[in-house]
Write an enzyme that holds these catalytic residues in place. Structure first.
Site, PDB file in Angstrom:
ATOM      1  N   ILE A   1     -34.071  43.147 -74.617  1.00 21.65           N
ATOM      2  CA  ILE A   1     -34.551  42.164 -75.585  1.00 21.65           C
ATOM      3  C   ILE A   1     -36.055  42.038 -75.395  1.00 21.65           C
ATOM      4  CG2 ILE A   1     -34.465  39.766 -76.363  1.00 21.65           C
ATOM      5  CD1 ILE A   1     -31.566  41.027 -74.380  1.00 21.65           C
ATOM      6  N   CYS A   2     -36.782  42.093 -76.498  1.00 18.97           N
ATOM      7  CA  CYS A   2     -38.226  41.860 -76.487  1.00 18.97           C
ATOM      8  C   CYS A   2     -38.905  42.861 -75.532  1.00 18.97           C
ATOM      9  CB  CYS A   2     -38.485  40.405 -76.113  1.00 18.97           C
ATOM     10  SG  CYS A   2     -40.102  39.757 -76.560  1.00 18.97           S
ATOM     11  N   SER A   3     -39.806  42.375 -74.675  1.00 21.07           N
ATOM     12  CA  SER A   3     -40.569  43.277 -73.809  1.00 21.07           C
ATOM     13  C   SER A   3     -39.738  43.880 -72.692  1.00 21.07           C
ATOM     14  CB  SER A   3     -41.780  42.541 -73.217  1.00 21.07           C
ATOM     15  OG  SER A   3     -41.375  41.403 -72.480  1.00 21.07           O
ATOM     16  N   GLY A   4     -38.465  43.520 -72.599  1.00 21.89           N
ATOM     17  CA  GLY A   4     -37.586  44.184 -71.645  1.00 21.89           C
ATOM     18  C   GLY A   4     -37.502  45.677 -71.870  1.00 21.89           C
TER      19      GLY A   4
ATOM     20  N   THR B   1     -39.637  47.041 -79.697  1.00 23.32           N
ATOM     21  CA  THR B   1     -39.912  45.908 -78.832  1.00 23.32           C
ATOM     22  C   THR B   1     -40.656  44.880 -79.659  1.00 23.32           C
ATOM     23  OG1 THR B   1     -40.835  45.209 -76.691  1.00 23.32           O
ATOM     24  CG2 THR B   1     -42.116  46.806 -77.963  1.00 23.32           C
TER      25      THR B   1
END
Length: 337
Positions: free
Chosen positions: A114-117, A134
């Site tokens: 999720i997101c910057s993961g 991202t």
């Protein structure tokens, strides 16, 4: 009876709380919906941390990790999610975590971010040769991983069919896109009717397709990064209904057209025409969200002229029509133009 699935999400110092709680709530709500139908729960949820115990989020409150990730056998998990957060750079350098993720990848059914993961999965080499997205602000950093096929204008890259994404390793964009991703996973596991029930319960739209573009505002560039263009970039939004051709922009900036094109490409990464198109798109989005005008009027006010031109630009950048956008994000019933 359906086999119960163990869903785990990592946590770490300064993690984005909604990256963890948003997707997990979707799975929890799926359990509630099944209970209402007289069915057993489908999911068991886990939060894993560097150690067992409280983990402070970027919001200031703490989540409680029930176990350290290193103490968990990945084979016991169905789905493993990696969220984003303020200290994501530290995770990208955590050799032990990256190795654990590499070992987990072939042992879990699904591994997502999720997101910057996504930057953590990329640092582990798990996105090599795969589509990935991202948060729009981290696309440039993800692009530094040359073996990753970055698609910055997607909500997520999960596709159970494998035709336009990946059913095994996948990514999602900023924050709420993790909820879209979780709904897609629930739909695959438990069927569309139950996923629809979850979406209704959470007052969500089911479902924004993974290939739909991220809805992110076009931020005004930092003047310190665009010294030659600052005045022109401030002038453009106030004159959207006028002539914004290359020649007109060059005259306003008191530069030769060729020099202006080079300056845009150097300082903004896009040419003047594409930049103007994006500014007009953002202005149209704002008008549609506030339900201030019909589609025809929005097209005229933003300098696009005809509703069909507006429609083409919305499909090009957002993968939805202006009408669909207004219905999803407008503040009141929208007047057709």
């Amino acid at each position: 009876m359906d086999a119960i699935r163990h869903i785990a999400c990592l946590s770490f110092a300064e993690v984005m709380s909604l990256d963890v709680t948003g997707p997990l709530q979707v799975f929890a709500s799926a359990n509630v919906e099944r209970q209402r139908q007289g069915l057993p729960p489908a999911y068991v949820l886990h939060v894993l941390g560097p150690e067992a115990g409280p983990v402070k989020t970027s919001a200031g409150f703490a989540l409680v990790a029930e176990q350290a990730w290193r103490d968990v056998d990945p084979a016991s998990l169905d789905t493993l999610l990696v969220p984003g957060g303020m200290q994501i750079e530290n995770l990208c350098k955590d050799a032990a975590l990256l190795e654990w993720l590499r070992q987990a990848e072939p042992r879990v059914r699904r591994l997502g971010s999720i997101c910057s993961g996504a930057l953590v999965l990329a640092a582990a080499g798990l996105l090599d040769g795969r589509l990935a997205t991202t948060h729009w602000a981290d696309v440039a950093a993800l692009n530094e991983h040359c073996a990753v096929e970055v698609q910055g204008d997607r909500l997520h890259t999960y596709d159970p069919t494998g035709r336009n994404g990946d059913a095994h390793v996948f990514t999602s964009a900023g924050v709420t896109a993790g909820i879209d991703l979780a709904l897609a996973l629930v739909e695959t596991d438990l069927g569309r009717p139950l996923a629809l029930a979850v979406a209704r319960h959470l007052v969500l739209f089911l479902r924004r397709p993974g290939g739909q573009a991220q809805y992110s505002a076009l931020l005004t560039p930092d003047p310190s990064r665009t010294p030659k263009l600052t005045a022109l970039l401030e002038w453009i939004p106030a004159n959207l209904g006028g002539d914004l051709s290359l020649e007109a922009l060059a005259a306003q900036a008191k530069m030769a057209p060729r020099s202006l094109s080079r300056a845009f490409t150097r300082e903004l990464g896009v040419g003047p025409g594409k930049y103007v198109e994006r500014v007009r798109l953002e202005a149209a989005r704002a008008l549609l969200q506030d339900a201030q005008a019909s589609i025809a009027t929005v097209a005229r006010l933003t300098g696009l002229g005809h509703p069909e031109t507006l429609r083409r630009i919305f499909h090009k950048h957002l993968s939805v029509s202006p009408q669909e956008y207004a219905e999803r994000f407008g503040r009141s019933t929208f007047e057709r133009g």
